[in-house]
Design an enzyme around this catalytic site. Structure first.
Site, PDB file in Angstrom:
ATOM      1  CG  ASP A  62      49.212  53.587   2.990  1.00 30.57           C
ATOM      2  OD1 ASP A  62      48.712  52.920   3.982  1.00 30.57           O
ATOM      3  OD2 ASP A  62      50.141  53.096   2.256  1.00 30.57           O
TER       4      ASP A  62
ATOM      5  CG  ASN B  78      54.901  48.537   1.825  1.00 33.46           C
ATOM      6  OD1 ASN B  78      54.372  48.522   0.739  1.00 33.46           O
ATOM      7  ND2 ASN B  78      55.010  47.351   2.610  1.00 33.46           N
TER       8      ASN B  78
ATOM      9  CG  HIS C 143      50.326  46.147  -0.124  1.00 35.20           C
ATOM     10  ND1 HIS C 143      50.366  47.246   0.965  1.00 35.20           N
ATOM     11  CD2 HIS C 143      51.510  45.486  -0.446  1.00 35.20           C
ATOM     12  CE1 HIS C 143      51.729  47.218   1.019  1.00 35.20           C
ATOM     13  NE2 HIS C 143      52.416  46.251   0.253  1.00 35.20           N
TER      14      HIS C 143
HETATM   15 ZN   LIG Z   1      49.527  49.126   1.840  1.00 37.76          ZN
END
Ligand SMILES: [Zn+2]
Length: 435
Positions: free
Chosen positions: A305, A278, A179
């Protein structure tokens, strides 16, 4: 005359040809122009496209710890509805999936639900704290056979820890899914840094905070000759770095989410936290760069996600709200709309980016196989000409934070077949179908 368990009749294969697919037990036993024998069950798939079951490499299932937001079972249902036959459960649960015990628990819950394969992702560091490596080897050796490791939600920001993790997973052919978010450059960030954030007075999240980590990590992966995967790429600059790395032969793959292929930071002007995510929604030119990169293969896969949150985490002020949005039930429709209907990608490429390639990155051997004799019967039948309206009150997820409520989307998932069993029949979860 022979009798088979299930025949999918007259569907268009990813390559555009029409065929009948014969399934016996867990396997495809024939793909033929016209099947003349008997079958226990027949799906009339005329006008539909059949793809290998979709494989998501990035799913937040929230169990253990936040079962009010999602469970392995409710997430499996949402995935089945969206045409997925495999999900990858992110490690940022409570407790964190940083031990063999937790990944085995998640794996077993997936087996009990029986609708999709649930592959747990292991945390890179203990407690996602970014300091000490987790029990990577024990998770890899467990029954869950973990191959993908990620601190997702957090970035593995310490370069030495990242290097050690990349070195460690080489022993068994694993991959680190990063990430990419420099934590120092994004303290208190609320949305993309740009014209809109300046106008709204919300703290911005610069593209460079993502790109700097991607650049560092492709160099690290090269240095230690290991395998890196970049989660949810969002910027045109990030695409350029991946393109450069691949041209140099660096072992890196990258994913894009459906929402970053469609939505932009303008939506924050509504101050509706449904659009708070995010990494953040970026600009129109980023969206175009991402679509182009997905089409030309610079970005390898689409991953959802999928990030369920309970109502109270989203029905509040923007600054207080949680990051994230649902993705499983709308992913294929968004990809059809942005990539297929726009002429950028064929169905064959959708199969590549949403099934074959994610399965290969994750090492999911029984998933993402070609639709041919001898393959496991993991399939999705979709009607690309039908439209449907998204209703947050009707989603199968335990949460309702979809950014597409009220939108009419193309492409209806009619049937999902998991290991030869019908798990979705005419858009409905089959009762006990997964068992
Ligand atoms: Zn992430």
């Amino acid at each position: 005359m022979s009798t088979v368990d299930l025949v999918i009749k007259g569907a268009q294969l990813p390559d555009g040809k029409t065929a009948d697919i014969c399934i016996q037990g867990e396997s495809i036993i024939d793909v033929t122009a016209s099947y003349k024998g008997e079958s226990v069950t027949t799906i009339d798939a005329k006008g539909c496209v059949v793809l290998p079951g979709l494989v998501d490499l990035h799913t937040h299932l929230r169990e253990p710890g936040r079962e009010d937001a999602e469970t392995v079972l409710s997430g499996s249902k949402a995935g089945t509805k969206g045409g997925f036959t495999a999900l990858s459960a992110m490690a940022n649960t409570s407790p964190v999936a940083d031990t063999a015990g937790v990944v085995e628990q998640v794996y077993r819950l997936g087996q009990e639900a029986g609708l999709v394969d649930v592959f747990p992702i292991g945390a890179v560091t203990q407690g996602l704290k970014g300091e000490t490596l987790s029990e990577i080897g024990a998770m890899a050796d467990s029954v869950a056979r973990v191959r993908v490791f990620s601190d997702d939600g957090n970035c593995v920001s310490d370069p030495l820890v990242m290097r050690r993790a990349l070195e460690y997973i080489k022993k068994f052919g694993g991959v680190i899914a990063q990430h990419a978010q420099d934590p120092r450059m994004t303290v208190g960030s609320q949305m993309n840094e740009g014209e809109v954030s300046a106008r709204l007075g919300l703290k911005g999240w610069p593209a460079v905070a993502e790109e700097a980590i991607i650049a560092r990590d492709v160099l690290l992966a090269d240095h230690v000759q290991s395998r890196l995967h970049i989660c949810h790429l969002t910027t045109a600059g990030g695409v350029e770095i991946i393109r450069w790395a691949k041209a140099r032969g660096i072992n890196v793959t990258a994913e894009v989410t459906p929402h970053h292929l469609l939505l932009t930071d303008d939506l924050a002007s509504s101050y509706d936290p449904i659009f708070k995510v995010n990494p953040p929604l970026r600009t129109e030119s980023d969206v175009h760069a991402l679509r182009e990169a997905l089409a030309d293969g610079t970005i390898d896969i689409v991953a959802t996600d999928h990030a369920p949150h309970p109502l109270e985490a989203k029905e509040c002020e923007w600054q207080e709200a949680a990051f994230g949005m649902l993705g499983l039930e709308t992913a294929l429709s968004i990809v059809q709309m942005t990539m297929v209907n726009s002429g950028l990608m064929s169905w064959q490429q959708v199969a590549e980016r949403m099934s074959h390639k994610p399965a290969s990155i994750g090492g999911y051997e029984h998933q993402g196989q070609r639709i041919e004799k001898g393959s496991f019967a993991n399939l999705v039948v979709i009607n690309p000409t039908k439209l449907w309206r998204v209703d947050r009150d009707l989603v199968l997820s335990n949460s309702s934070n979809t950014p597409y409520h009220g939108h009419e989307l193309p492409g209806v998932v009619e049937h999902t077949v998991f290991k030869g069993k019908q798990t979705l029949i005419n858009g409905q979860i089959s009762q006990g179908g997964g068992k």
